[in-house]
Write an enzyme that holds these catalytic residues in place. Sequence first.
Site, PDB file in Angstrom:
ATOM      1  CG  ASP A   1      -2.189   0.870   0.925  1.00 43.02           C
ATOM      2  OD1 ASP A   1      -2.152   1.673  -0.028  1.00 43.02           O
ATOM      3  OD2 ASP A   1      -3.187   0.759   1.655  1.00 43.02           O
TER       4      ASP A   1
HETATM    5  C1  BGC Z   1      -4.978   3.286   0.046  1.00 39.36           C
HETATM    6  C2  BGC Z   1      -5.102   2.230  -1.029  1.00 39.36           C
HETATM    7  C3  BGC Z   1      -4.924   2.850  -2.376  1.00 39.36           C
HETATM    8  C4  BGC Z   1      -3.587   3.543  -2.426  1.00 39.36           C
HETATM    9  C5  BGC Z   1      -3.276   4.148  -3.771  1.00 39.36           C
HETATM   10  C6  BGC Z   1      -3.737   4.135  -0.122  1.00 39.36           C
HETATM   11  O1  BGC Z   1      -3.757   5.234   0.712  1.00 39.36           O
HETATM   12  O2  BGC Z   1      -4.990   2.655   1.308  1.00 39.36           O
HETATM   13  O3  BGC Z   1      -6.321   1.571  -0.934  1.00 39.36           O
HETATM   14  O4  BGC Z   1      -5.040   1.874  -3.370  1.00 39.36           O
HETATM   15  O5  BGC Z   1      -3.585   4.568  -1.447  1.00 39.36           O
HETATM   16  O6  BGC Z   1      -4.028   5.250  -4.057  1.00 39.36           O
END
Ligand code: BGC
Length: 769
Positions: free
Chosen positions: A292
């Site tokens: 993530d």
């Molecule tokens: C979120 C993810 C997301 C990623 C990319 C993160 O802050 O937890 O779910 O896919 O950002 O945008």
Amino acid sequence: MPVVSAQTAKAPAAAKSSTKAPAKTSQNQLTTPAIESRVNALLAKMTLEEKIGQLVQYSAGAATGPTSGRTDDKDMIRKGQVGSLFNVTSARATNELQHIAVDESRLHIPLIFGLDVIHGFRTTFPLNLGLAATWDPDLVQKTARIAAQEASAAGVRWTFSPMVDIARDARWGRMSEGAGEDPFLGSAMARAYVRGYQGEHLDAPDSIVACAKHYVGYGAAEGGRDYNSTEISEHTLREYYLPPFRAAEQAGAATFMSAFNSLNGIPTSANPFTLKQILKKEWGFQGFVVSDWTSVSEIMAHGIAIDGATAARKAFLAGVDMDMQSNLYHQNMLKLVQSGKVSQTAIDDGVRRILRVKFAMGLFDHPYVDESKESGAFLRPESVAVAKTAASKSIVLLRNESVSGAPLLPLSAKVSSVALIGPLADDAGNMIGSWAALGRGEDAVTLRRALKQKLGDSRVHYAQGGNFLDATDSDISAAVTAAQSSDVAVLALGEDAPSMTGEAASRSWIGLPGRQQELLEKVAATGKPVVLILFSGRPLTLPWAFEHVPAVLAAWYPGVQAGNALADLLLGDAAPTGHLPLSWPRSVGQEPLYYNALNTGRPATDPDHPAEKGENKYVSRYLDEKSTPQYPFGYGLTYTSFHYGATSANAKEISVTSLQQALAAKSKNVLSVSADVTNTGSRAGETMAQLYARLDGTSIAMPVRMLKGFQSVTLAPGESRKVTFDVDAETFAFWGAENKFGVEPARVTLWVAPSSSEGEPTTLSITER
Ligand code: BGC
């Protein structure tokens, strides 16, 4: 109405069980001999630096977390130092960057462009919790297919979706992005999204790669506070939190995203047990894992690394193949390999997984998109029609009391005037909810616009009644005046989607924000009948409303067709069919609240009464609150009523041996369970028949009820039908005390019911032999 049979809605036979890689659909597409030989040929030509480049991902657009501070994407692409970019969202922009990768890098390896395409790309469908409330996986699959067609037209071939985290706590803001609290419904939704995104063939230009996230346990954040730690036993993990991930993987999800949370003390982005052991070894996952956003560098804040090199090593060796945004693989991996702390073999494995997906999706063969076709792919009439169906089916009727002798809803089309009140009555931007990719408020129809179209301008008396957090006395009195001069008041209240739902939007108190409760009570005090429409990314605790307001709808955020769908439901041109994918709490102190809980040793005899009214104090309950939810999981009213007769099964005994054989043979039907369902009202309608099971006498305590099937049943007024679920052996299998999946002797209770707290059960035995 599409009928979801018990079989199609059911987790596939090996969903929780098998340790060997089962027959797969599109996961097979990842490992064809042709793909493997292309991957090997390419790997043989790559330098170590180029290999490491494939493990690196950056956001080239909007930031939802700390930025990397870099501005050198193009240079890095040329040097083969980056494998993927995300947040690039147009055909022109993706083509431009792709040309640099393909034309100017030494080995011409295309980039994979990712984006959070969560509930639609340009055509915005209901927020995912609303999509789950449709209990209609076929419909959800259609929404994901349309999202894939639109996203791929813009060069986005990878979505960070579906979020399949089980959420048992409404304080957690990201509950809005998932399918609620249940592993069975969650698994059905997980499969639907993956199939919709990835299509029949991953290499079709309009297929996008799915990403099951956030692996794993993210939804169990302590206290519902986003990013917080989780403590989940292996049994609970395997029985409840892992099944939707397993379902996504079995449906062919080509990528997984590791999560932010720590799990039993080990960050999930550095957790070899969940990533290496379960996902890659037990399940045989062939795709790749992306971290993530900066979750690799967050390993330091978690406390299991004190420098970036260690964080990179721990994450990578645990099984995180691609580093999203941390910059740590880019900065450290070369030295880690040179010093022997990370092996070449491990690097090759990570790179192989990423290249495999790139080949399987046809990226090497068609790296660019046709810019002239991009805008024509958006908001096609047929896509908007699906958005309307999805919006209509996502809305749950919670309450519909009689006013002047008849249920308040639907309103008569002859109603002479409606006061339309509240911050969400005419807020198009909010209708598309949070995480809306390229969705635009201007594409959305508000309730105000739709009602005016249906009833004519003069019959709709609009008053905003203030904003989410601020309202003046005069805002409120204008709303009261509008109500006084109308037949009925419709209040559109709730949370502001961008700021109060989704990531980093946990709340410790989940009532109506600002002065909305006061607005509601003052409008109700006019004596005019009130319809309350709740827009929220979670259930809201509104004890007063659930006692005093005759009609309440949970609308979540319905997407571009919000107003049209709601106006049809209000005026009876459509009937509500949504059902809760979660337990709706009475008060925040009940959280975490979920229907599939254990019985405890001292279950309350009358959980509907707080202790002072009950007989025995020493049972599991609160002194000052009922133990039951306001509305149970699976609940949802419509404009007719149904009666469910007693549940019956076609056997009184099944042996463990026969179930084991059926499990091994994946035989479909070991038992038929039925109930007669009658439409007792005066209009045709649809009910969601739900099959629940309970097991007693097992090696480990199992929940008081578990959803095991659901099917939609449409009946004419007065019509009766025997609704039957043909269940397989998987229905009775679970992770026992030794963390082994299988069947055990047990007493089985089964219900066919319209919600998790209703139904007349039948029992049978699973015998030793
Ligand atoms: C979120 C993810 C997301 C990623 C990319 C993160 O802050 O937890 O779910 O896919 O950002 O945008």
